[in-house]
Design a protein around this motif. Structure first.
Motif, PDB file in Angstrom:
ATOM      1  N   VAL A 314      48.237  61.974   7.904  1.00 16.11           N
ATOM      2  CA  VAL A 314      46.931  61.685   8.455  1.00 16.11           C
ATOM      3  C   VAL A 314      47.047  60.085   7.843  1.00 16.11           C
ATOM      4  O   VAL A 314      47.123  59.478   6.710  1.00 16.11           O
ATOM      5  N   LEU A 317      42.591  58.120   9.214  1.00 14.42           N
ATOM      6  CA  LEU A 317      41.538  58.386  10.209  1.00 14.42           C
ATOM      7  C   LEU A 317      40.669  58.475  10.100  1.00 14.42           C
ATOM      8  O   LEU A 317      40.170  58.308   9.117  1.00 14.42           O
ATOM      9  N   SER A 332      48.711  62.337   3.066  1.00 16.90           N
ATOM     10  CA  SER A 332      50.353  63.082   3.794  1.00 16.90           C
ATOM     11  C   SER A 332      50.451  64.542   2.763  1.00 16.90           C
ATOM     12  O   SER A 332      49.885  64.572   1.469  1.00 16.90           O
ATOM     13  N   ILE A 356      41.075  66.242  12.174  1.00 17.98           N
ATOM     14  CA  ILE A 356      42.631  66.037  11.639  1.00 17.98           C
ATOM     15  C   ILE A 356      43.209  67.430  12.578  1.00 17.98           C
ATOM     16  O   ILE A 356      44.549  66.945  13.445  1.00 17.98           O
ATOM     17  N   SER A 367      46.044  61.685  13.041  1.00 13.25           N
ATOM     18  CA  SER A 367      46.879  63.280  12.274  1.00 13.25           C
ATOM     19  C   SER A 367      48.043  63.754  13.753  1.00 13.25           C
ATOM     20  O   SER A 367      48.309  63.480  14.276  1.00 13.25           O
TER      21      SER A 367
END
Length: 503
Positions: A314, A317, A332, A356, A367
Protein backbone atom coordinates in the motif's frame (compact mmCIF):
# COMPACT_ATOMS: atom_id res chain seq x y z
CA UNK A 1 -40.98 -18.31 24.93
CA UNK A 2 -40.39 -20.43 21.84
CA UNK A 3 -40.01 -20.09 18.08
CA UNK A 4 -41.16 -23.04 15.94
CA UNK A 5 -39.37 -26.07 17.44
CA UNK A 6 -36.88 -24.06 19.53
CA UNK A 7 -37.79 -23.37 23.14
CA UNK A 8 -35.97 -20.34 24.56
CA UNK A 9 -37.30 -20.30 28.14
CA UNK A 10 -39.55 -22.56 30.15
CA UNK A 11 -41.24 -21.17 33.29
CA UNK A 12 -38.59 -18.42 33.62
CA UNK A 13 -38.91 -15.77 36.33
CA UNK A 14 -36.77 -12.98 37.76
CA UNK A 15 -37.13 -9.55 39.34
CA UNK A 16 -35.39 -6.28 38.48
CA UNK A 17 -35.15 -4.08 41.56
CA UNK A 18 -34.88 -0.29 41.54
CA UNK A 19 -31.18 -0.42 42.48
CA UNK A 20 -30.20 -3.26 40.12
CA UNK A 21 -27.63 -2.79 37.38
CA UNK A 22 -28.18 -6.19 35.81
CA UNK A 23 -26.01 -7.91 33.21
CA UNK A 24 -27.72 -10.38 30.83
CA UNK A 25 -25.37 -13.13 29.67
CA UNK A 26 -25.68 -16.32 27.65
CA UNK A 27 -24.59 -17.96 24.42
CA UNK A 28 -25.60 -16.60 21.01
CA UNK A 29 -29.17 -17.69 20.33
CA UNK A 30 -30.02 -18.33 24.01
CA UNK A 31 -32.70 -15.62 23.82
CA UNK A 32 -31.09 -12.51 25.35
CA UNK A 33 -32.24 -10.02 22.69
CA UNK A 34 -35.66 -11.71 22.56
CA UNK A 35 -35.92 -11.16 26.33
CA UNK A 36 -35.42 -7.39 25.83
CA UNK A 37 -38.08 -7.41 23.08
CA UNK A 38 -40.51 -9.16 25.44
CA UNK A 39 -39.74 -6.63 28.20
CA UNK A 40 -40.42 -3.70 25.83
CA UNK A 41 -43.61 -5.29 24.48
CA UNK A 42 -42.40 -5.62 20.87
CA UNK A 43 -42.71 -9.43 21.15
CA UNK A 44 -45.34 -11.29 23.19
CA UNK A 45 -44.39 -14.36 25.24
CA UNK A 46 -46.15 -17.68 24.66
CA UNK A 47 -46.98 -17.86 28.38
CA UNK A 48 -46.46 -15.71 31.46
CA UNK A 49 -46.38 -11.95 31.87
CA UNK A 50 -44.18 -8.92 32.47
CA UNK A 51 -45.21 -6.52 35.22
CA UNK A 52 -43.60 -3.07 35.25
CA UNK A 53 -44.14 -0.57 38.05
CA UNK A 54 -46.76 2.05 37.12
CA UNK A 55 -45.61 5.28 35.40
CA UNK A 56 -42.06 4.02 34.95
CA UNK A 57 -40.11 5.43 31.99
CA UNK A 58 -38.15 2.78 30.10
CA UNK A 59 -35.32 3.68 27.73
CA UNK A 60 -34.34 1.09 25.11
CA UNK A 61 -31.37 1.19 22.74
CA UNK A 62 -33.28 0.34 19.55
CA UNK A 63 -30.72 0.17 16.73
CA UNK A 64 -33.54 -0.03 14.16
CA UNK A 65 -35.43 3.08 15.30
CA UNK A 66 -37.21 5.02 12.53
CA UNK A 67 -35.50 8.36 12.02
CA UNK A 68 -37.03 10.90 9.65
CA UNK A 69 -35.11 11.47 6.39
CA UNK A 70 -32.92 14.55 6.40
CA UNK A 71 -32.61 14.66 10.22
CA UNK A 72 -29.20 15.90 11.35
CA UNK A 73 -27.28 14.61 14.35
CA UNK A 74 -28.05 17.66 16.51
CA UNK A 75 -31.75 17.68 15.53
CA UNK A 76 -32.04 14.01 16.50
CA UNK A 77 -30.39 14.56 19.89
CA UNK A 78 -32.77 17.45 20.62
CA UNK A 79 -35.74 15.06 20.17
CA UNK A 80 -34.75 13.58 23.55
CA UNK A 81 -36.28 16.73 25.06
CA UNK A 82 -39.45 16.96 22.94
CA UNK A 83 -41.70 16.94 26.02
CA UNK A 84 -39.75 19.83 27.59
CA UNK A 85 -39.90 21.89 24.39
CA UNK A 86 -43.66 21.30 24.37
CA UNK A 87 -43.93 22.60 27.97
CA UNK A 88 -41.79 25.60 26.97
CA UNK A 89 -44.17 26.34 24.04
CA UNK A 90 -47.16 26.13 26.38
CA UNK A 91 -45.47 28.51 28.83
CA UNK A 92 -44.70 31.03 26.05
CA UNK A 93 -48.28 30.70 24.81
CA UNK A 94 -49.54 31.63 28.31
CA UNK A 95 -47.29 34.72 28.36
CA UNK A 96 -48.50 35.76 24.88
CA UNK A 97 -52.17 35.42 25.89
CA UNK A 98 -51.51 37.21 29.20
CA UNK A 99 -50.12 40.19 27.28
CA UNK A 100 -53.42 40.33 25.40
CA UNK A 101 -55.98 39.96 28.23
CA UNK A 102 -54.00 40.27 31.52
CA UNK A 103 -55.64 37.16 33.03
CA UNK A 104 -53.69 36.29 36.22
CA UNK A 105 -54.57 32.59 35.88
CA UNK A 106 -52.44 32.48 32.72
CA UNK A 107 -49.53 33.95 34.68
CA UNK A 108 -49.95 31.30 37.40
CA UNK A 109 -50.03 28.53 34.78
CA UNK A 110 -46.89 29.93 33.10
CA UNK A 111 -45.17 29.91 36.50
CA UNK A 112 -46.03 26.23 37.01
CA UNK A 113 -44.65 25.41 33.55
CA UNK A 114 -41.45 27.33 34.33
CA UNK A 115 -41.02 25.44 37.63
CA UNK A 116 -41.29 22.13 35.71
CA UNK A 117 -38.68 23.26 33.21
CA UNK A 118 -36.27 24.40 35.93
CA UNK A 119 -36.75 21.14 37.90
CA UNK A 120 -35.71 19.17 34.79
CA UNK A 121 -32.76 21.43 33.90
CA UNK A 122 -34.33 22.68 30.66
CA UNK A 123 -32.02 25.69 30.54
CA UNK A 124 -28.92 23.42 30.64
CA UNK A 125 -29.97 21.23 27.68
CA UNK A 126 -27.16 22.40 25.37
CA UNK A 127 -24.54 21.75 28.07
CA UNK A 128 -25.94 18.25 28.66
CA UNK A 129 -25.99 17.47 24.92
CA UNK A 130 -22.36 18.61 24.61
CA UNK A 131 -21.36 16.42 27.57
CA UNK A 132 -22.88 13.26 26.08
CA UNK A 133 -21.65 14.07 22.54
CA UNK A 134 -18.11 14.46 23.83
CA UNK A 135 -18.31 11.34 26.02
CA UNK A 136 -19.44 9.10 23.14
CA UNK A 137 -17.14 10.66 20.52
CA UNK A 138 -19.89 12.25 18.41
CA UNK A 139 -18.14 15.61 18.00
CA UNK A 140 -15.99 14.12 15.22
CA UNK A 141 -19.13 13.50 13.12
CA UNK A 142 -20.31 17.14 13.13
CA UNK A 143 -23.72 18.47 14.21
CA UNK A 144 -24.99 18.77 10.62
CA UNK A 145 -24.17 15.15 9.65
CA UNK A 146 -27.36 13.54 8.23
CA UNK A 147 -28.32 10.48 10.31
CA UNK A 148 -29.45 8.51 7.21
CA UNK A 149 -25.90 8.82 5.79
CA UNK A 150 -24.20 7.41 8.89
CA UNK A 151 -22.66 3.96 9.21
CA UNK A 152 -24.39 1.37 11.40
CA UNK A 153 -21.89 2.00 14.21
CA UNK A 154 -22.30 5.78 14.09
CA UNK A 155 -26.09 5.45 14.08
CA UNK A 156 -25.97 3.15 17.12
CA UNK A 157 -23.87 5.72 18.98
CA UNK A 158 -26.31 8.60 18.39
CA UNK A 159 -29.30 6.42 19.39
CA UNK A 160 -27.41 5.55 22.60
CA UNK A 161 -26.70 9.29 23.14
CA UNK A 162 -30.39 10.18 22.77
CA UNK A 163 -31.38 7.40 25.18
CA UNK A 164 -28.95 8.66 27.85
CA UNK A 165 -30.15 12.26 27.37
CA UNK A 166 -33.76 11.16 28.04
CA UNK A 167 -32.64 9.96 31.51
CA UNK A 168 -35.31 7.25 31.89
CA UNK A 169 -36.02 5.32 35.10
CA UNK A 170 -34.79 2.06 33.53
CA UNK A 171 -32.17 1.69 30.78
CA UNK A 172 -32.19 -1.42 28.54
CA UNK A 173 -28.99 -1.78 26.50
CA UNK A 174 -28.27 -4.52 23.93
CA UNK A 175 -24.51 -4.81 23.21
CA UNK A 176 -23.79 -1.08 23.81
CA UNK A 177 -19.99 -1.44 23.49
CA UNK A 178 -19.99 -3.00 20.00
CA UNK A 179 -19.40 0.34 18.28
CA UNK A 180 -17.49 2.19 21.01
CA UNK A 181 -13.72 2.50 21.34
CA UNK A 182 -11.89 2.19 24.66
CA UNK A 183 -12.17 5.86 25.75
CA UNK A 184 -15.92 5.98 25.06
CA UNK A 185 -16.49 2.64 26.81
CA UNK A 186 -14.75 4.12 29.89
CA UNK A 187 -17.07 7.16 29.71
CA UNK A 188 -20.14 4.88 29.49
CA UNK A 189 -18.89 2.88 32.49
CA UNK A 190 -18.68 6.09 34.53
CA UNK A 191 -22.12 7.19 33.29
CA UNK A 192 -23.79 3.88 34.26
CA UNK A 193 -22.08 3.80 37.64
CA UNK A 194 -23.43 7.29 38.35
CA UNK A 195 -26.91 6.42 36.99
CA UNK A 196 -29.36 6.18 39.90
CA UNK A 197 -32.04 4.21 38.03
CA UNK A 198 -32.15 0.50 37.15
CA UNK A 199 -30.29 -0.89 34.15
CA UNK A 200 -30.26 -4.13 32.15
CA UNK A 201 -27.26 -4.65 29.87
CA UNK A 202 -26.78 -7.48 27.36
CA UNK A 203 -23.08 -7.82 26.61
CA UNK A 204 -20.39 -10.31 25.68
CA UNK A 205 -17.78 -7.82 26.90
CA UNK A 206 -17.23 -9.37 30.32
CA UNK A 207 -14.68 -6.75 31.43
CA UNK A 208 -17.37 -4.11 30.82
CA UNK A 209 -20.02 -6.10 32.72
CA UNK A 210 -17.65 -6.59 35.65
CA UNK A 211 -17.39 -2.80 36.03
CA UNK A 212 -21.07 -1.79 35.65
CA UNK A 213 -23.21 -4.57 37.18
CA UNK A 214 -24.26 -5.66 40.67
CA UNK A 215 -26.27 -8.70 39.56
CA UNK A 216 -26.33 -11.08 36.58
CA UNK A 217 -29.11 -12.98 34.81
CA UNK A 218 -27.74 -16.04 33.04
CA UNK A 219 -29.91 -17.18 30.11
CA UNK A 220 -29.09 -20.78 29.28
CA UNK A 221 -30.79 -24.09 28.51
CA UNK A 222 -34.31 -22.73 28.79
CA UNK A 223 -33.83 -21.11 32.20
CA UNK A 224 -33.10 -17.61 33.47
CA UNK A 225 -31.05 -17.65 36.69
CA UNK A 226 -30.35 -14.49 38.67
CA UNK A 227 -27.14 -14.19 40.67
CA UNK A 228 -26.21 -11.36 43.06
CA UNK A 229 -22.82 -9.71 42.79
CA UNK A 230 -20.41 -8.93 39.95
CA UNK A 231 -19.98 -10.94 36.76
CA UNK A 232 -17.05 -12.94 38.16
CA UNK A 233 -18.93 -13.68 41.39
CA UNK A 234 -21.96 -14.78 39.33
CA UNK A 235 -19.86 -17.15 37.22
CA UNK A 236 -18.36 -18.67 40.37
CA UNK A 237 -21.88 -19.21 41.76
CA UNK A 238 -22.93 -20.75 38.43
CA UNK A 239 -19.96 -23.16 38.54
CA UNK A 240 -20.74 -24.14 42.16
CA UNK A 241 -24.39 -24.70 41.22
CA UNK A 242 -23.32 -26.86 38.28
CA UNK A 243 -21.04 -28.98 40.52
CA UNK A 244 -23.86 -29.42 43.08
CA UNK A 245 -26.27 -30.44 40.31
CA UNK A 246 -23.72 -32.97 38.95
CA UNK A 247 -23.25 -34.53 42.41
CA UNK A 248 -27.03 -34.79 42.94
CA UNK A 249 -27.50 -36.21 39.41
CA UNK A 250 -24.82 -38.88 39.95
CA UNK A 251 -26.24 -39.78 43.38
CA UNK A 252 -29.74 -40.14 41.91
CA UNK A 253 -28.43 -42.24 38.99
CA UNK A 254 -26.96 -44.73 41.50
CA UNK A 255 -30.35 -44.87 43.28
CA UNK A 256 -32.20 -45.37 39.95
CA UNK A 257 -29.79 -48.11 38.81
CA UNK A 258 -30.18 -49.92 42.16
CA UNK A 259 -34.01 -49.74 41.93
CA UNK A 260 -34.05 -50.92 38.28
CA UNK A 261 -31.77 -53.86 39.16
CA UNK A 262 -34.15 -54.88 41.95
CA UNK A 263 -37.18 -54.58 39.61
CA UNK A 264 -35.53 -56.72 36.88
CA UNK A 265 -34.56 -59.40 39.41
CA UNK A 266 -37.86 -59.58 41.30
CA UNK A 267 -40.57 -58.68 38.76
CA UNK A 268 -41.92 -62.25 38.54
CA UNK A 269 -40.89 -63.68 41.93
CA UNK A 270 -42.17 -63.57 45.48
CA UNK A 271 -41.08 -59.95 45.79
CA UNK A 272 -43.11 -58.78 42.76
CA UNK A 273 -45.25 -56.48 44.93
CA UNK A 274 -42.12 -54.75 46.18
CA UNK A 275 -40.83 -54.53 42.58
CA UNK A 276 -44.07 -52.84 41.47
CA UNK A 277 -43.78 -50.43 44.40
CA UNK A 278 -40.26 -49.54 43.26
CA UNK A 279 -41.57 -49.00 39.70
CA UNK A 280 -44.18 -46.53 41.00
CA UNK A 281 -41.49 -44.79 43.06
CA UNK A 282 -39.34 -44.35 39.92
CA UNK A 283 -42.32 -43.02 37.92
CA UNK A 284 -43.05 -40.40 40.60
CA UNK A 285 -39.41 -39.41 41.09
CA UNK A 286 -38.39 -35.85 40.08
CA UNK A 287 -35.54 -36.64 37.72
CA UNK A 288 -32.46 -34.43 38.00
CA UNK A 289 -30.98 -33.45 34.63
CA UNK A 290 -27.21 -33.60 34.14
CA UNK A 291 -25.59 -30.14 33.82
CA UNK A 292 -25.73 -29.07 30.18
CA UNK A 293 -22.62 -28.01 28.32
CA UNK A 294 -22.45 -24.92 26.11
CA UNK A 295 -22.28 -25.44 22.35
CA UNK A 296 -18.66 -24.77 21.35
CA UNK A 297 -18.03 -23.32 17.90
CA UNK A 298 -14.91 -24.30 15.95
CA UNK A 299 -13.57 -22.70 12.78
CA UNK A 300 -11.04 -23.70 10.17
CA UNK A 301 -10.26 -21.34 7.29
CA UNK A 302 -8.94 -23.42 4.36
CA UNK A 303 -5.59 -22.22 3.03
CA UNK A 304 -4.56 -22.00 -0.63
CA UNK A 305 -0.81 -21.83 -1.13
CA UNK A 306 0.84 -18.81 -2.73
CA UNK A 307 4.24 -18.74 -4.33
CA UNK A 308 4.76 -15.04 -3.62
CA UNK A 309 6.69 -13.63 -0.66
CA UNK A 310 5.17 -10.15 -1.07
CA UNK A 311 1.51 -10.25 -0.10
CA UNK A 312 0.37 -6.59 -0.19
CA UNK A 313 1.91 -3.20 -0.91
CA UNK A 314 0.00 0.00 0.00
CA UNK A 315 1.61 3.28 -1.10
CA UNK A 316 0.42 6.79 -0.18
CA UNK A 317 -3.17 5.49 -0.21
CA UNK A 318 -5.74 8.19 0.57
CA UNK A 319 -9.15 6.82 1.67
CA UNK A 320 -12.50 8.56 1.98
CA UNK A 321 -15.81 9.27 0.27
CA UNK A 322 -16.39 12.96 -0.51
CA UNK A 323 -12.99 13.89 0.91
CA UNK A 324 -10.03 11.99 2.43
CA UNK A 325 -10.65 10.80 6.00
CA UNK A 326 -7.03 9.85 6.63
CA UNK A 327 -3.54 11.04 5.84
CA UNK A 328 -1.96 8.98 3.01
CA UNK A 329 -0.95 5.58 4.38
CA UNK A 330 1.97 3.40 3.31
CA UNK A 331 2.70 -0.13 4.54
CA UNK A 332 3.59 -3.56 3.18
CA UNK A 333 2.92 -7.14 4.24
CA UNK A 334 5.03 -10.20 3.53
CA UNK A 335 3.69 -13.74 3.34
CA UNK A 336 2.02 -14.93 6.58
CA UNK A 337 2.03 -11.58 8.41
CA UNK A 338 -0.92 -10.60 10.58
CA UNK A 339 -1.83 -6.90 10.96
CA UNK A 340 -4.31 -5.08 13.22
CA UNK A 341 -6.11 -1.83 12.34
CA UNK A 342 -7.00 -0.10 15.60
CA UNK A 343 -8.59 3.27 16.37
CA UNK A 344 -11.88 4.73 17.54
CA UNK A 345 -15.12 3.94 15.71
CA UNK A 346 -15.81 6.22 12.76
CA UNK A 347 -12.14 7.10 12.30
CA UNK A 348 -12.02 5.36 8.91
CA UNK A 349 -10.82 1.77 9.47
CA UNK A 350 -13.59 0.18 7.37
CA UNK A 351 -13.18 2.88 4.70
CA UNK A 352 -9.44 2.14 4.50
CA UNK A 353 -10.14 -1.58 4.08
CA UNK A 354 -12.68 -0.93 1.31
CA UNK A 355 -10.18 1.33 -0.49
CA UNK A 356 -7.46 -1.35 -0.24
CA UNK A 357 -9.92 -3.89 -1.70
CA UNK A 358 -11.00 -1.45 -4.43
CA UNK A 359 -14.62 -1.50 -3.27
CA UNK A 360 -14.53 2.31 -3.09
CA UNK A 361 -12.18 4.38 -5.25
CA UNK A 362 -9.05 5.69 -3.54
CA UNK A 363 -8.58 9.47 -3.30
CA UNK A 364 -4.93 8.95 -4.20
CA UNK A 365 -2.10 6.42 -4.04
CA UNK A 366 -2.38 2.69 -4.69
CA UNK A 367 -2.78 -0.76 -3.15
CA UNK A 368 -1.53 -3.90 -4.83
CA UNK A 369 -2.00 -7.50 -3.74
CA UNK A 370 0.23 -10.35 -4.89
CA UNK A 371 -1.02 -11.81 -8.21
CA UNK A 372 -1.54 -15.14 -6.43
CA UNK A 373 -3.56 -13.61 -3.58
CA UNK A 374 -6.89 -15.29 -2.84
CA UNK A 375 -8.82 -12.91 -0.57
CA UNK A 376 -11.66 -13.68 1.84
CA UNK A 377 -13.39 -10.58 3.27
CA UNK A 378 -15.62 -10.39 6.35
CA UNK A 379 -17.78 -7.24 6.29
CA UNK A 380 -19.12 -6.23 9.73
CA UNK A 381 -22.55 -5.20 8.41
CA UNK A 382 -25.17 -7.96 8.78
CA UNK A 383 -26.80 -7.36 5.39
CA UNK A 384 -28.15 -10.20 3.22
CA UNK A 385 -29.41 -10.23 -0.38
CA UNK A 386 -32.61 -11.85 0.94
CA UNK A 387 -32.99 -12.06 4.71
CA UNK A 388 -36.12 -14.22 4.40
CA UNK A 389 -33.96 -17.16 3.28
CA UNK A 390 -32.59 -19.65 5.82
CA UNK A 391 -28.82 -20.10 6.39
CA UNK A 392 -29.11 -23.41 4.52
CA UNK A 393 -30.81 -21.76 1.50
CA UNK A 394 -28.41 -18.77 1.57
CA UNK A 395 -25.33 -21.01 1.36
CA UNK A 396 -27.01 -23.36 -1.15
CA UNK A 397 -27.55 -20.37 -3.48
CA UNK A 398 -23.88 -19.41 -3.17
CA UNK A 399 -22.61 -22.99 -3.63
CA UNK A 400 -25.25 -24.78 -5.78
CA UNK A 401 -23.28 -28.04 -6.09
CA UNK A 402 -22.72 -28.43 -2.34
CA UNK A 403 -24.74 -31.14 -0.60
CA UNK A 404 -27.21 -29.94 2.07
CA UNK A 405 -25.63 -32.39 4.55
CA UNK A 406 -22.20 -30.75 4.03
CA UNK A 407 -23.72 -27.29 4.61
CA UNK A 408 -25.51 -28.46 7.78
CA UNK A 409 -22.28 -29.97 9.14
CA UNK A 410 -20.38 -26.73 8.51
CA UNK A 411 -23.12 -24.64 10.15
CA UNK A 412 -23.20 -27.00 13.15
CA UNK A 413 -19.44 -26.63 13.64
CA UNK A 414 -19.91 -22.84 13.63
CA UNK A 415 -22.53 -23.16 16.40
CA UNK A 416 -25.72 -23.06 14.28
CA UNK A 417 -27.96 -25.98 15.30
CA UNK A 418 -30.40 -27.79 12.99
CA UNK A 419 -33.39 -25.64 14.03
CA UNK A 420 -31.58 -22.35 13.35
CA UNK A 421 -30.22 -23.62 10.03
CA UNK A 422 -33.87 -23.77 8.87
CA UNK A 423 -34.95 -20.41 10.33
CA UNK A 424 -35.19 -17.18 8.29
CA UNK A 425 -32.03 -15.09 8.58
CA UNK A 426 -33.97 -12.07 9.93
CA UNK A 427 -35.13 -14.19 12.90
CA UNK A 428 -31.57 -15.03 13.97
CA UNK A 429 -29.69 -13.00 16.57
CA UNK A 430 -26.72 -10.83 15.58
CA UNK A 431 -24.34 -13.47 16.96
CA UNK A 432 -25.99 -16.27 14.99
CA UNK A 433 -25.89 -14.24 11.75
CA UNK A 434 -22.18 -13.55 12.37
CA UNK A 435 -21.59 -17.31 12.76
CA UNK A 436 -23.31 -17.93 9.40
CA UNK A 437 -21.03 -15.33 7.77
CA UNK A 438 -17.97 -17.02 9.28
CA UNK A 439 -19.18 -20.43 8.09
CA UNK A 440 -19.49 -19.01 4.54
CA UNK A 441 -15.86 -17.80 4.66
CA UNK A 442 -14.76 -21.34 5.51
CA UNK A 443 -16.20 -22.68 2.25
CA UNK A 444 -13.71 -20.84 0.01
CA UNK A 445 -9.94 -21.48 0.26
CA UNK A 446 -7.84 -18.31 0.57
CA UNK A 447 -4.41 -17.07 1.57
CA UNK A 448 -5.44 -13.57 2.70
CA UNK A 449 -8.18 -12.95 5.29
CA UNK A 450 -9.56 -9.44 5.84
CA UNK A 451 -11.84 -9.34 8.89
CA UNK A 452 -13.72 -6.15 9.88
CA UNK A 453 -14.88 -6.43 13.54
CA UNK A 454 -15.73 -10.16 13.39
CA UNK A 455 -16.14 -10.41 17.19
CA UNK A 456 -19.11 -8.01 17.37
CA UNK A 457 -22.14 -9.95 18.71
CA UNK A 458 -20.14 -13.15 19.46
CA UNK A 459 -20.21 -14.96 22.81
CA UNK A 460 -16.96 -15.73 24.61
CA UNK A 461 -16.76 -19.39 23.59
CA UNK A 462 -17.17 -18.49 19.90
CA UNK A 463 -14.58 -15.70 20.12
CA UNK A 464 -12.14 -18.22 21.53
CA UNK A 465 -12.82 -20.62 18.64
CA UNK A 466 -12.36 -17.81 16.11
CA UNK A 467 -9.11 -16.65 17.74
CA UNK A 468 -7.66 -20.18 17.52
CA UNK A 469 -8.57 -20.43 13.82
CA UNK A 470 -7.04 -17.03 12.95
CA UNK A 471 -3.85 -17.78 14.92
CA UNK A 472 -3.26 -21.05 13.08
CA UNK A 473 -4.20 -19.72 9.61
CA UNK A 474 -0.87 -19.76 7.72
CA UNK A 475 -1.78 -16.92 5.34
CA UNK A 476 -2.08 -13.16 5.82
CA UNK A 477 -4.62 -11.41 8.03
CA UNK A 478 -5.81 -7.82 8.31
CA UNK A 479 -8.03 -7.60 11.38
CA UNK A 480 -10.10 -4.64 12.56
CA UNK A 481 -10.95 -5.06 16.25
CA UNK A 482 -11.64 -2.85 19.26
CA UNK A 483 -11.05 -5.79 21.63
CA UNK A 484 -7.40 -5.76 22.64
CA UNK A 485 -7.84 -8.98 24.63
CA UNK A 486 -8.80 -10.73 21.38
CA UNK A 487 -5.59 -9.98 19.45
CA UNK A 488 -2.91 -9.21 22.06
CA UNK A 489 0.08 -11.53 21.89
CA UNK A 490 -0.31 -13.14 18.48
CA UNK A 491 -0.37 -10.42 15.77
CA UNK A 492 2.78 -9.13 14.02
CA UNK A 493 1.96 -5.45 13.40
CA UNK A 494 -0.48 -2.80 14.65
CA UNK A 495 -1.53 0.18 12.51
CA UNK A 496 -3.13 2.90 14.64
CA UNK A 497 -5.55 4.47 12.13
CA UNK A 498 -6.43 7.17 14.71
CA UNK A 499 -3.01 8.77 14.12
CA UNK A 500 -3.81 9.07 10.40
CA UNK A 501 -7.14 10.88 11.02
CA UNK A 502 -7.58 14.25 9.28
CA UNK A 503 -10.50 15.26 11.55
Amino acid sequence: MSFADKKLYDDASFQLNASDHMGIVGQNGAGKSTLIKILTGTVLPVEGNIKWQNHIRIGYLDQYADIEDGTTLIQFLHTAFDDLYEINDQMNDCYTKYAENMDDKLLERAGRYQAQLEARNFYDIETEIDRVKTGLGLNELGDDHIVAEMSGGQRSKIILAKLLLEHPDVILLDEPTNYLDTAHIEWLIDYLNDFDGAAMVISHDYDFLEKVTNCICDVSFGKITKYRGSFQQAMRQKEERKETQLREYEKQQVEIEKAERFIRKNKAGSKSTMAKSREKMLARMDKIDPPSENLVATFDFPYEDTGSQNALRVEELSAGYNKPLLAPVTFSMTMGEKLIFKGFNGVGKSTLIKSILGKIPAKGGSSKFSPSAKINYFDQDLVWDDNTLTPLQTIQNMFPTMLPKTIRTRLARAGINAANAMKEMNLLSGGEQTKVKLAILELTPSNFLIMDEPTNHLDDETKEGLKKALKKFPGNLILVSHEESFYTGWVDKILNVEKLSLK
